[in-house]
Motif scaffolding. Structure first.
Motif, PDB file in Angstrom:
ATOM      1  N   LEU A   1       0.826  -1.198   0.000  1.00 52.58           N
ATOM      2  CA  LEU A   1       0.000   0.000   0.000  1.00 52.58           C
ATOM      3  C   LEU A   1       0.865   1.254   0.000  1.00 52.58           C
ATOM      4  O   LEU A   1       0.613   2.202  -0.748  1.00 52.58           O
ATOM      5  N   MET A   2       1.888   1.224   0.864  1.00 55.86           N
ATOM      6  CA  MET A   2       2.757   2.388   0.959  1.00 55.86           C
ATOM      7  C   MET A   2       3.464   2.631  -0.364  1.00 55.86           C
ATOM      8  O   MET A   2       3.541   3.765  -0.843  1.00 55.86           O
TER       9      MET A   2
ATOM     10  N   TRP B   1       1.127   4.014  -2.987  1.00 56.76           N
ATOM     11  CA  TRP B   1       0.798   5.409  -2.724  1.00 56.76           C
ATOM     12  C   TRP B   1       1.966   6.309  -3.127  1.00 56.76           C
ATOM     13  O   TRP B   1       1.766   7.318  -3.811  1.00 56.76           O
ATOM     14  N   ASN B   2       3.142   5.921  -2.712  1.00 55.70           N
ATOM     15  CA  ASN B   2       4.303   6.752  -3.008  1.00 55.70           C
ATOM     16  C   ASN B   2       4.548   6.852  -4.505  1.00 55.70           C
ATOM     17  O   ASN B   2       4.870   7.928  -5.018  1.00 55.70           O
TER      18      ASN B   2
ATOM     19  N   TRP C   1       2.314   6.607  -6.797  1.00 56.55           N
ATOM     20  CA  TRP C   1       1.250   7.445  -7.344  1.00 56.55           C
ATOM     21  C   TRP C   1       1.557   8.924  -7.079  1.00 56.55           C
ATOM     22  O   TRP C   1       1.392   9.782  -7.934  1.00 56.55           O
ATOM     23  N   ARG C   2       2.052   9.217  -5.864  1.00 56.64           N
ATOM     24  CA  ARG C   2       2.374  10.602  -5.519  1.00 56.64           C
ATOM     25  C   ARG C   2       3.464  11.135  -6.444  1.00 56.64           C
ATOM     26  O   ARG C   2       3.368  12.248  -6.934  1.00 56.64           O
TER      27      ARG C   2
ATOM     28  N   ARG D   1       4.228  10.257  -9.417  1.00 56.15           N
ATOM     29  CA  ARG D   1       3.704  10.480 -10.767  1.00 56.15           C
ATOM     30  C   ARG D   1       2.874  11.766 -10.795  1.00 56.15           C
ATOM     31  O   ARG D   1       3.056  12.638 -11.650  1.00 56.15           O
ATOM     32  N   VAL D   2       1.961  11.893  -9.834  1.00 53.34           N
ATOM     33  CA  VAL D   2       1.051  13.037  -9.813  1.00 53.34           C
ATOM     34  C   VAL D   2       1.820  14.331  -9.595  1.00 53.34           C
ATOM     35  O   VAL D   2       1.556  15.348 -10.243  1.00 53.34           O
ATOM     36  N   GLU D   3       2.819  14.275  -8.712  1.00 55.05           N
ATOM     37  CA  GLU D   3       3.570  15.492  -8.438  1.00 55.05           C
ATOM     38  C   GLU D   3       4.341  15.955  -9.672  1.00 55.05           C
ATOM     39  O   GLU D   3       4.451  17.151  -9.947  1.00 55.05           O
TER      40      GLU D   3
ATOM     41  N   GLU E   1       3.476  15.322 -12.828  1.00 55.72           N
ATOM     42  CA  GLU E   1       2.489  15.874 -13.753  1.00 55.72           C
ATOM     43  C   GLU E   1       2.116  17.291 -13.362  1.00 55.72           C
ATOM     44  O   GLU E   1       2.009  18.192 -14.192  1.00 55.72           O
TER      45      GLU E   1
END
Lengths: 738, 329
Positions: free
Chosen positions: A683-684, A687-688, A690-691, A693-695, A697
């Protein structure tokens, strides 16, 4: 105007016209049934002269059965004597088939004299039997379908126990897994309409439906058998699961087709209680609900209505006598599998209020298993009758089937009696509610019958206060009572005032009877562990206190204490833990005495519904809050197959066994924590990732838009400005003289 | 640490909000008063008076110069933070349930109630950050949400879109320029009561009466996390520094008088943001449902406003910052 254009289509002659519809309509109905006619065989052969005499005699016999329409006795010409002689049979026609049936029932096998025993049969039967094919045809063999292993749950390698949980509309069965979340075995939505119930040995799970009861079990949880009883509300299994008693508040109706397609016959109509054979699913006997009480109002339903003896051999209930008068109570004891009254009649006992069967000891149970049907041991029951006129109240021990009274004891000033058998049938405690002569106050006596000893001696324990709860230690020689002298007792309390109570433990043996009292409690319920020794004192139905106290009666810390315990057993009484379960309504020990579940049921209130799992020491293992939680029941276990010697050997080598179990536990814990660890780590990581990637973008988008991130906080840019403000509050000038 | 109790309202709290630096805390309540407090010691700086109905919502711009409030008197008011002067009043047909400044402070959205035959709308207002300038009465656009009415709304980053939470439990993305719905997902089984953005607005958390809170990705509305509790939720917030979320709610205010405090579940619950099912702790204190939760932007304290009329400001203890999941680090 109809024309004759289609005249060619008209029938040519009368033969061509189809009259079948008209014939059908006006057919003369012949009497089809010969149901009203019976055949009487084995009648004396007579000649013409005695014919009338015989017929008159026959008529006399059969008129008791109904109105005779006609008698016909065929006569043949005997070639030797040239006289008309009867052939030994005759036909009788009655007015209705019921009368014919009655005649068959009453006079089949009737002896006219020493040589003539009448054989009476239905006329239709003769035709039926004459049509039977001569050749024997072997009936088709039904394919053998192997039944599932109904006790498969006992083969669990870790000896886990199952629970059934009823919540909202869902019924599910779980393995209890100590500290780990329970493992689901089976789940169904709308499995039952009202509630669920295990059979006493845990083989079946009974579910309630509008049409009747269904029993489920085996590893697949398929339906095993179904009992049709419309509107069934209450059920009760016999102790060995052979029989099932069902009760419905709706009397049985046969419906328009006379009960075809249902297991009910005409004699069942209007009855409310049915006894079933669990294995075959057959209806064995039905009973009317308990008869009207003396004042003509229907009796309150007490359940179980029939009480079963420990061997399943007998069942009994109290009914008002036929006259329905005061003091005309009878004890009706029935026998299985014949379902008839023992000795063909009920036992008349004046004033009889209640009775209890004695449970069987382990030895007796063993015997029952081996003796089978051949030899039946006597079974004991106890009953009590109140004071009537000058006759004192009385507790009686009665043997069945001999109906021999073993022991009676007279009591005075009795308001109420409650009979409590110890689970092995060694002791009977009769809790006698007594009143003082003025009838102003009540107190209790405990009368202990030592059933296994010669002449059954009785001990009396006087208790000054009112006993509100009583419980034997299972298979033990100890019991616990809760008493109260609270003035609020018996008052209609408002807001659930919690009574002040005392709890006492009584020791009947070793070395002398003794007791230990705990004072100033609020507990009002006693729950012994099924293995004895441990007991939970709970405060239920209170609105403010929800205490659970876990006690150990054989607590041993040091050897000294062990020695000491020989003289004073109370020294080993130890409170292990005091816990609270907010809103608790029910306490359930698992059948092995390892765990206990306290629950808060939606049926009583909607506060914090759910359950808590504790171990026997009172350590909380799990807590689940479940909306609309209704019911939770441990699956009972049948008696252990180990002999007492084997059990002793295990106890002796407990250390070795426990080591193995500890290893198992450790392994499971390791596996779980590893699994959980992996899960959380994943999970960690997700999440990391995903963060990141999003950051990325986001920063790209911001760059394209040319807008800096407004939320970017930079701790360096925070400036702390300190301002010192001095204020002169007051200034006085004084000139001090030298 | 002992919480600071802010006793400045006479009726239940509806929303509280920190400014960007976190030194000020604004609170609005049904008692028609806006209060502003020092967040570090709970001293009250002053009030903003002028609304004649219950105030539902408040927001402050990023430079802490302008304050926007929405009220049941069918108006939204713009105030000068420093002086408490009302700079402008926008009038609507129905109550204003939610206001929010855009990221660049140039715009604000106002969610109006669906009532008396008027549909619920989301009005996009143009805001001039110059205190002397005359604010425009004319909205930039009015968005009419499809289906169920909007309960809460927030701006996406770079003002790309607005995110709305609806009465039927759905979450939607709207193009505020065109007024069209871009995406919608059915997130909850009951009405959404709160919607708060993460610091960089790339994801957001919703709180719902269905007893759960959920995290979604802003751009895609992909469901990321779900937190199940045993009480209806009124508010949910995301904490900086530690990976937690704070959820607050409790039994409906209407039923509170008939039950005990214990049953009401009026606690702030802390869940681990990433592990979902791990409840880290609870903070008790309110004796009514919690209506609103806000976290200090530096993540060192948080506040909760309750139906009981109090705001409780909690500063975290040292332990909180040291807390780590041993198995994960």
């Amino acid at each position: 105007m109809p024309g004759f254009d289609n005249a060619r289509q008209f029938p040519q002659s009368i033969e061509d016209i189809d009259f079948s519809d008209i014939e059908e309509k006006y057919k003369v109905p012949f009497e089809e049934g010969f149901d009203t006619i019976i055949v009487v065989d084995n009648a004396p052969t007579v000649d013409e002269s005695k014919k009338d005499k015989l017929l008159k005699f026959i008529r006399k016999i059969f008129k008791n059965a109904g109105n005779i329409k006609d008698i016909d006795m065929p006569m043949d010409l005997d070639p030797e004597t040239e006289t008309l002689t009867s052939k030994g049979f005759l036909f009788i026609e009655f007015e209705t088939p019921e009368q014919a049936a009655m005649a068959i029932k009453q006079y089949d096998g009737y002896s006219m004299d020493k040589t003539h025993h009448l054989a009476v049969n239905r006329f239709t039967d003769i035709e039926k039997y004459s049509q039977i094919e001569e050749e024997y045809k072997e009936p088709e063999e039904e394919k053998f379908v192997e039944k599932e292993h109904l006790r498969s749950w006992l083969t669990d390698p870790q000896a886990r126990d199952q629970v059934v949980l009823y919540r909202g509309e869902d019924v599910s069965i779980f393995w209890n897994q100590k500290t780990e979340p329970p493992e689901e075995v089976h789940k169904r939505i709308n499995w039952t309409e009202t509630y669920v119930q295990w059979s006493p040995l845990g083989t079946y799970l009974a579910t309630f439906h509008r049409q009747g009861i269904a029993l489920w079990g085996g590893p697949s949880w398929n339906k095993i058998i179904r009992f049709v009883h419309s509107g069934v509300k209450l059920i009760d299994f016999s102790p060995n699961e052979k029989y099932l008693v069902t009760w419905s508040n709706e009397p049985i109706t046969l419906g328009p087709n006379g009960g075809a397609g249902t297991p009910f016959g005409p004699e069942d109509e209007g009855r409310q209680i049915i006894i079933w054979d669990v294995h075959g699913g057959n209806l064995l006997r039905s009973f009317p609900s308990s008869t009207l009480s003396s004042d003509g109002t229907p009796n309150k339903i007490t359940w179980p209505m029939f009480k079963w003896s420990s061997s399943d051999k007998y069942f009994a209930r109290v009914t008002q006598g036929q006259q329905g008068q005061q003091g005309q109570q009878v004890l009706s004891v029935y026998e299985t599998p014949s379902m008839g009254l023992v000795g063909n009649k009920s036992i008349k006992i004046e004033g009889l209020v209640d009775f209890e069967w004695a449970p069987a000891s382990d030895k007796e149970k063993e015997k029952d298993k081996h003796s089978g049907e051949k030899k039946q041991r006597e079974e004991l029951l106890s009953y009590w009758t109140p004071e009537i006129g000058n006759q004192p109240a009385r507790v009686t021990l009665l043997n069945i089937p001999s109906k021999e009274i073993v022991r009676t004891r007279n009591l005075v000033n009795v308001t109420d009696c409650k009979m409590h058998w110890q689970s092995n049938g060694d002791f009977l405690c009769v809790k006698v509610g007594r009143h003082t002569k003025t009838k102003k106050s009540t107190f209790s006596n405990l009368e202990i019958f030592r059933v296994r000893e010669k002449d059954i001696p009785v001990e009396v324990i006087e208790v000054k206060d009112v006993v509100i709860a009583f419980a034997w230690e299972p298979k033990g020689e100890r019991f616990a009572i809760i008493t109260t002298s609270d003035p609020n007792y018996g008052q209609p309390t408002q807001g659930g005032v919690t009574l002040k109570t005392n709890v006492s433990f009584y020791y009947l043996e070793k070395p002398k009877p003794d007791k230990e009292t705990l004072e100033k409690k609020s507990s009002n319920a006693i729950y012994w562990s099924p293995q004895g020794r441990h007991v939970i004192l709970a405060t239920l139905r209170s609105s403010t206190i929800f205490d659970l106290e876990f006690w150990d009666l054989d607590f041993e810390t040091t050897l000294d204490q062990k020695e000491f315990a020989k003289t004073d057993p109370a020294a080993c009484l130890q409170l292990m833990s005091t816990q609270e379960h907010y809103g608790v309504t029910d306490v359930e020990w698992d059948p092995t005495g390892r765990y206990v579940i306290t629950s808060s049921s939606f049926w009583r209130h909607s506060i914090e519904n759910g359950y808590i799992l504790w171990d026997f020491k009172g350590t909380q293992l799990q807590k689940h809050l479940l909306d609309k939680f209704k019911q939770l029941l441990w699956r009972p276990r049948p008696k252990s197959l180990l002999t007492s010697e084997q059990k002793k050997a295990i106890k002796k080598n407990l250390r070795e066994y426990s080591k193995k179990f500890d290893d198992d536990d450790d392994w499971v814990k390791l596996k779980l924590s590893k699994g959980q660890f992996e899960h959380r780590r994943r999970l960690m990581e997700e999440w990391n990732a995903w963060r990141r990637r999003v950051e990325k973008e986001l920063s790209e988008e911001r760059e394209n838009a040319g807008v800096a991130s407004p939320s970017k906080r930079d701790d360096d840019t925070i400036e702390v400005i300190e301002e010192w403000i001095e204020e002169v509050v007051e200034e006085t000038e004084e000139i001090i003289d030298d | 640490m002992r919480p600071i109790l802010l006793q400045g309202h006479t009726r239940s709290l509806t929303q509280i909000k920190y400014n960007r630096e976190g030194d000020l805390l604004f609170s609005v309540s049904k008692d028609q008063v806006v209060n502003v407090w020092y967040s570090h010691n709970g001293e009250r700086l002053g009030t903003y008076n002028g609304h004649v109905g219950a105030i539902w919502t408040v927001d402050v711009n990023s430079t802490s110069t302008l304050l926007l409030t929405g009220s049941a008197d069918n108006t939204a008011k713009l105030w000068e933070v420093q002086t408490g002067k009302c700079l402008h009043t926008w009038e609507f047909k129905t109550a204003v349930k939610r206001v929010a400044f855009s990221e660049d402070d140039a715009m604000a959205l106002a969610v109006t109630e669906q009532r008396m035959g008027y549909p619920g709308t989301i009005v996009i207002l143009s805001i001039k950050n110059d205190l002397e300038a005359e604010q425009s009465d004319e909205p930039i656009n009015i968005v009419y949400p499809k289906g169920s009415k909007a309960m809460a709304a927030e701006w996406g980053y770079l003002n790309k879109y607005i995110i709305t939470g609806h009465e039927d439990g759905s979450v939607a993305q709207y193009d505020w320029k065109a007024g069209d719905q871009i995406k919608s997902v059915k997130a909850h089984n009951a009405e959404i009561t709160d919607l708060q953005m993460s610091e960089d607005r790339t994801y957001f958390i919703t709180a719902s009466k269905d007893k759960s809170a959920q995290i979604f990705e802003s751009n895609t509305l992909n469901h990321l996390k779900k937190y199940m509790t045993d009480a209806p939720l009124n508010s949910a917030a995301i904490t900086p520094i530690q990976d937690f979320v704070i959820l607050g709610g409790g039994q409906d205010a209407m039923q509170v008088t008939t039950t005990t405090m214990r049953q009401g579940k009026f606690e702030c619950r802390f869940y681990h943001k990433i592990l979902e099912d791990v409840e880290v702790g609870r903070v008790k204190g309110h004796f009514g449902p919690i209506n609103t939760i806000a976290v200090h932007p530096d993540g060192k304290s948080f506040s909760s406003g309750g139906e009981d009329g109090y705001v409780r400001v909690h500063h975290f203890d040292e332990d909180y910052f040291k807390f780590k999941y041993p198995e994960l680090h």
